[in-house]
Design a protein around this motif. Structure first.
Motif, PDB file in Angstrom:
ATOM      1  N   LEU A  59      -3.790   4.990  -1.266  1.00  0.00           N
ATOM      2  CA  LEU A  59      -3.849   4.737  -2.706  1.00  0.00           C
ATOM      3  C   LEU A  59      -2.475   4.304  -3.223  1.00  0.00           C
ATOM      4  O   LEU A  59      -2.368   3.362  -4.020  1.00  0.00           O
ATOM      5  CB  LEU A  59      -4.312   6.001  -3.439  1.00  0.00           C
ATOM      6  N   TYR A  60      -1.436   4.966  -2.748  1.00  0.00           N
ATOM      7  CA  TYR A  60      -0.061   4.612  -3.123  1.00  0.00           C
ATOM      8  C   TYR A  60       0.255   3.177  -2.684  1.00  0.00           C
ATOM      9  O   TYR A  60       0.845   2.387  -3.435  1.00  0.00           O
ATOM     10  CB  TYR A  60       0.909   5.602  -2.478  1.00  0.00           C
ATOM     11  N   TYR A  61      -0.126   2.833  -1.462  1.00  0.00           N
ATOM     12  CA  TYR A  61       0.141   1.501  -0.922  1.00  0.00           C
ATOM     13  C   TYR A  61      -0.636   0.431  -1.695  1.00  0.00           C
ATOM     14  O   TYR A  61      -0.082  -0.636  -2.017  1.00  0.00           O
ATOM     15  CB  TYR A  61      -0.243   1.460   0.551  1.00  0.00           C
ATOM     16  N   LEU A  62      -1.912   0.692  -1.997  1.00  0.00           N
ATOM     17  CA  LEU A  62      -2.727  -0.286  -2.722  1.00  0.00           C
ATOM     18  C   LEU A  62      -2.191  -0.505  -4.138  1.00  0.00           C
ATOM     19  O   LEU A  62      -2.202  -1.628  -4.651  1.00  0.00           O
ATOM     20  CB  LEU A  62      -4.187   0.162  -2.759  1.00  0.00           C
ATOM     21  N   LYS A  63      -1.753   0.574  -4.782  1.00  0.00           N
ATOM     22  CA  LYS A  63      -1.161   0.442  -6.112  1.00  0.00           C
ATOM     23  C   LYS A  63       0.127  -0.379  -6.026  1.00  0.00           C
ATOM     24  O   LYS A  63       0.391  -1.257  -6.866  1.00  0.00           O
ATOM     25  CB  LYS A  63      -0.888   1.833  -6.695  1.00  0.00           C
ATOM     26  N   LYS A  64       0.932  -0.106  -5.013  1.00  0.00           N
ATOM     27  CA  LYS A  64       2.174  -0.842  -4.789  1.00  0.00           C
ATOM     28  C   LYS A  64       1.889  -2.320  -4.534  1.00  0.00           C
ATOM     29  O   LYS A  64       2.711  -3.199  -4.831  1.00  0.00           O
ATOM     30  CB  LYS A  64       2.884  -0.210  -3.592  1.00  0.00           C
ATOM     31  N   ASP A  65       0.694  -2.584  -3.991  1.00  0.00           N
ATOM     32  CA  ASP A  65       0.298  -3.953  -3.668  1.00  0.00           C
ATOM     33  C   ASP A  65      -0.307  -4.682  -4.869  1.00  0.00           C
ATOM     34  O   ASP A  65      -0.740  -5.827  -4.746  1.00  0.00           O
ATOM     35  CB  ASP A  65      -0.704  -3.939  -2.509  1.00  0.00           C
ATOM     36  N   GLY A  66      -0.367  -3.992  -6.029  1.00  0.00           N
ATOM     37  CA  GLY A  66      -0.831  -4.650  -7.253  1.00  0.00           C
ATOM     38  C   GLY A  66      -2.235  -4.328  -7.684  1.00  0.00           C
ATOM     39  O   GLY A  66      -2.760  -4.947  -8.616  1.00  0.00           O
ATOM     40  N   ASN A  67      -2.873  -3.345  -7.031  1.00  0.00           N
ATOM     41  CA  ASN A  67      -4.238  -2.979  -7.385  1.00  0.00           C
ATOM     42  C   ASN A  67      -4.274  -1.917  -8.480  1.00  0.00           C
ATOM     43  O   ASN A  67      -3.332  -1.139  -8.636  1.00  0.00           O
ATOM     44  CB  ASN A  67      -4.982  -2.441  -6.151  1.00  0.00           C
ATOM     45  N   SER A  68      -5.364  -1.868  -9.206  1.00  0.00           N
ATOM     46  CA  SER A  68      -5.576  -0.835 -10.222  1.00  0.00           C
ATOM     47  C   SER A  68      -5.823   0.506  -9.546  1.00  0.00           C
ATOM     48  O   SER A  68      -6.517   0.594  -8.531  1.00  0.00           O
ATOM     49  CB  SER A  68      -6.783  -1.221 -11.088  1.00  0.00           C
ATOM     50  N   TRP A  69      -5.227   1.588 -10.123  1.00  0.00           N
ATOM     51  CA  TRP A  69      -5.461   2.940  -9.606  1.00  0.00           C
ATOM     52  C   TRP A  69      -6.953   3.233  -9.513  1.00  0.00           C
ATOM     53  O   TRP A  69      -7.440   3.739  -8.503  1.00  0.00           O
ATOM     54  CB  TRP A  69      -4.814   3.981 -10.524  1.00  0.00           C
ATOM     55  N   SER A  70      -7.673   2.936 -10.594  1.00  0.00           N
ATOM     56  CA  SER A  70      -9.082   3.308 -10.685  1.00  0.00           C
ATOM     57  C   SER A  70      -9.943   2.547  -9.682  1.00  0.00           C
ATOM     58  O   SER A  70     -10.771   3.132  -8.983  1.00  0.00           O
ATOM     59  CB  SER A  70      -9.602   3.089 -12.105  1.00  0.00           C
ATOM     60  N   PHE A  71      -9.740   1.220  -9.583  1.00  0.00           N
ATOM     61  CA  PHE A  71     -10.540   0.431  -8.660  1.00  0.00           C
ATOM     62  C   PHE A  71     -10.232   0.811  -7.210  1.00  0.00           C
ATOM     63  O   PHE A  71     -11.129   0.924  -6.379  1.00  0.00           O
ATOM     64  CB  PHE A  71     -10.287  -1.058  -8.877  1.00  0.00           C
ATOM     65  N   ALA A  72      -8.939   1.028  -6.918  1.00  0.00           N
ATOM     66  CA  ALA A  72      -8.554   1.438  -5.568  1.00  0.00           C
ATOM     67  C   ALA A  72      -9.125   2.816  -5.241  1.00  0.00           C
ATOM     68  O   ALA A  72      -9.590   3.052  -4.119  1.00  0.00           O
ATOM     69  CB  ALA A  72      -7.035   1.462  -5.442  1.00  0.00           C
ATOM     70  N   SER A  73      -9.130   3.728  -6.234  1.00  0.00           N
ATOM     71  CA  SER A  73      -9.671   5.080  -6.023  1.00  0.00           C
ATOM     72  C   SER A  73     -11.147   5.029  -5.687  1.00  0.00           C
ATOM     73  O   SER A  73     -11.612   5.707  -4.766  1.00  0.00           O
ATOM     74  CB  SER A  73      -9.454   5.940  -7.271  1.00  0.00           C
ATOM     75  N   VAL A  74     -11.900   4.220  -6.439  1.00  0.00           N
ATOM     76  CA  VAL A  74     -13.342   4.106  -6.193  1.00  0.00           C
ATOM     77  C   VAL A  74     -13.608   3.500  -4.819  1.00  0.00           C
ATOM     78  O   VAL A  74     -14.473   3.971  -4.076  1.00  0.00           O
ATOM     79  CB  VAL A  74     -14.025   3.274  -7.301  1.00  0.00           C
ATOM     80  N   ALA A  75     -12.857   2.457  -4.457  1.00  0.00           N
ATOM     81  CA  ALA A  75     -13.048   1.811  -3.159  1.00  0.00           C
ATOM     82  C   ALA A  75     -12.772   2.788  -2.015  1.00  0.00           C
ATOM     83  O   ALA A  75     -13.557   2.888  -1.062  1.00  0.00           O
ATOM     84  CB  ALA A  75     -12.141   0.588  -3.043  1.00  0.00           C
ATOM     85  N   LEU A  76     -11.668   3.538  -2.115  1.00  0.00           N
ATOM     86  CA  LEU A  76     -11.325   4.494  -1.062  1.00  0.00           C
ATOM     87  C   LEU A  76     -12.317   5.649  -1.006  1.00  0.00           C
ATOM     88  O   LEU A  76     -12.680   6.129   0.081  1.00  0.00           O
ATOM     89  CB  LEU A  76      -9.904   5.027  -1.282  1.00  0.00           C
ATOM     90  N   MET A  77     -12.770   6.102  -2.182  1.00  0.00           N
ATOM     91  CA  MET A  77     -13.757   7.172  -2.220  1.00  0.00           C
ATOM     92  C   MET A  77     -15.076   6.711  -1.604  1.00  0.00           C
ATOM     93  O   MET A  77     -15.745   7.459  -0.885  1.00  0.00           O
ATOM     94  CB  MET A  77     -13.981   7.639  -3.656  1.00  0.00           C
ATOM     95  N   MET A  78     -15.433   5.447  -1.860  1.00  0.00           N
ATOM     96  CA  MET A  78     -16.654   4.900  -1.289  1.00  0.00           C
ATOM     97  C   MET A  78     -16.566   4.829   0.234  1.00  0.00           C
ATOM     98  O   MET A  78     -17.519   5.150   0.948  1.00  0.00           O
ATOM     99  CB  MET A  78     -16.907   3.504  -1.871  1.00  0.00           C
TER     100      MET A  78
END
Length: 344
Positions: A107-126
Motif C-alpha cells: 500500500l505504501y509503495y502503490l501510494k508512492k507510485d501515485g495511486n489513491s489510498w482508497s483504490f489501492a486499499s480496495v484492490a489489495l483487499m480484493m
C-alpha cells in the motif's frame, strides 16, 4: 522509508535469519548431508529451470492481477511497477509473522507510485480475499473428495494443522467479506484507530485528517460500487488466483519428476502440497519456517525416498520461497534505497 521503518525492517530480518538458522538445524540434524546433497544433484536442469519459472509466475501473477484491478480505476501504475510491488509484498510477508507486513508495504509503495489510498486499499483487499477464498475452496475440495487419503498421508498433522488452518482461513474469508461489503465498519475501525493514536499522542487532533478520511471513504465506496457493477473483473481475478495457486502446487510435481521419480500422480502431489500450504498459512512465524518443512516431510515421506524427501523439500522450498524472497529483497532495496537516491 523513514528511520523507524528501517529499524523495524532490520529487526524483522534478524528474526527471520535466526528462525532460518534453526530451521536448517532442524532439517539436517538427523540427516547425512552428503546423501541429501547427492539426491539434490539428481535433479535435472530442465525441470529445475521450469520450477524456477513457475515460482516466478506465481509471484508475478499477483502483480498482473493488481495491475488489472488498478487499471479499472484509471491507475497510473505500469505493469512493471505492479510486478515489483508483488515481489516487495512477498518479501515483507516472508519476514513478518503471519505475513502481516506484506500488504502495508504494498500500500505504501502503490501510494508512492501515485495511486489513491482508497483504490489501492480496495484492490489489495480484493486480492487478499481471493487468495484466501481460493485456498479455502481447495481445502474444502480436498476435504470432500480426498479426505481419506489425506488423513493417511498426514497422520496426526491432519488434525494439528490442516483442519486448523482451513478453519482459520475460513474465518478470515468471512471477516474480509464483511469488511468489504460494509464500508461503515471500515469507517468505524479507522475512526477508532485515529482516536487511539490521538490519545497516545502519536497524532495530533486536526480537522483536516477527518476530511481526508471522509475523502478516503468516498473513494472506497466508489471502488466497491464499481466491482458490484462489474462482476466480470472479480471473475477474472478469481480464475487468475486459481491458476496462480495451482502453479505453485504443481511445482512439487515438477521437482518429483525432475529427480527421476515416478509412480505418484500429479493430483496426489498437488493435493498434498495444497494441504501443507493450508496448514501453515496462518501460523505466526515469519515465512512459516520450520513448521512448513516439518509438515512437508510428513506429507511426502511416502512419495519420495528417505533422503529424497529432504532433498525435494530443499529444492521445492528453496525455489518457491527462499529464491523468491531474495528477488523480493533485491527489488525492495532498489525501489526504496537505490532508486530514491538516483531520482531525488
Amino acid at each position: 522509508m523513514d528511520q523507524k521503518k528501517k529499524k523495524k525492517l532490520v529487526v524483522n530480518i534478524i528474526l527471520f535469519l535466526a528462525i532460518m538458522g534453526l530451521t536448517f538445524w532442524f532439517v539436517f540434524w538427523d540427516e547425512e548431508f552428503s546423501e541429501v546433497q547427492a539426491a539434490m544433484h539428481r535433479m535435472a536442469t530442465g525441470p529445475l529451470i521450469l520450477a524456477i519459472v513457475m515460482a516466478v509466475l506465481f509471484v508475478s501473477a499477483e502483480g498482473i492481477m493488481m495491475w488489472y484491478l488498478l487499471r479499472s480505476f484509471g491507475s497510473v501504475s505500469s505493469l512493471l511497477s505492479c510486478l515489483c510491488c508483488a515481489f516487495i509484498g512477498f518479501f515483507f510477508s516472508g519476514i513478518t509473522p503471519s505475513a502481516t507486513g506484506g500488504q502495508p508495504m504494498q500500500l505504501y509503495y502503490l501510494k508512492k507510485d501515485g495511486n489513491s489510498w482508497s483504490f489501492a486499499s480496495v484492490a489489495l483487499m480484493m486480492l487478499a480475499f481471493m487468495y484466501k477464498l481460493v485456498l479455502v475452496l481447495f481445502g474444502l475440495g480436498i476435504l470432500i473428495f480426498w479426505n481419506g487419503p489425506l488423513r493417511g498421508w498426514l497422520g496426526t498433522w491432519y488434525y494439528r494443522l490442516f483442519l486448523l488452518g482451513l478453519v482459520l482461513n475460513g474465518f478470515l474469508v468471512v471477516g474480509l467479506l464483511m469488511v468489504m461489503l460494509t464500508p461503515s465498519v471500515v469507517r468505524l475501525l479507522l475512526g477508532k484507530v485515529e482516536w487511539l493514536a490521538v490519545k497516545l499522542h502519536l497524532l495530533s487532533s486536526t480537522g483536516s485528517r477527518k476530511e481526508r478520511l471522509d475523502h478516503f471513504m468516498d473513494n472506497y465506496r466508489s471502488a466497491l460500487s464499481f466491482f458490484k457493477l462489474h462482476k466480470k473483473n472479480l471473475v477474472v481475478v478469481l480464475l487468475g488466483t486459481v491458476l496462480q495457486r495451482a502453479t505453485v502446487f504443481a511445482l512439487t510435481y515438477v521437482v518429483y519428476r525432475g529427480m527421476g521419480m515416478s509412480g505418484a500422480s500429479l493430483t496426489t502431489i498437488m493435493w498434498l502440497q495444497a494441504a501443507v500450504y493450508i496448514g501453515v498459512d496462518m501460523l505466526p512465524v515469519p515465512g512459516a519456517q520450520g513448521i512448513t518443512e516439518a509438515m512437508y516431510r510428513r506429507a511426502f515421506r511416502g512419495i519420495f525416498t528417505a533422503q529424497g524427501v529432504t532433498a525435494s523439500m530443499c529444492i521445492t522450498r528453496g525455489v518457491s520461497f527462499y529464491l523468491m524472497l531474495i528477488i523480493g529483497l533485491v527489488i525492495t532495496i532498489y525501489q526504496f534505497f537505490i532508486k530514491k537516491h538516483a531520482h531525488p
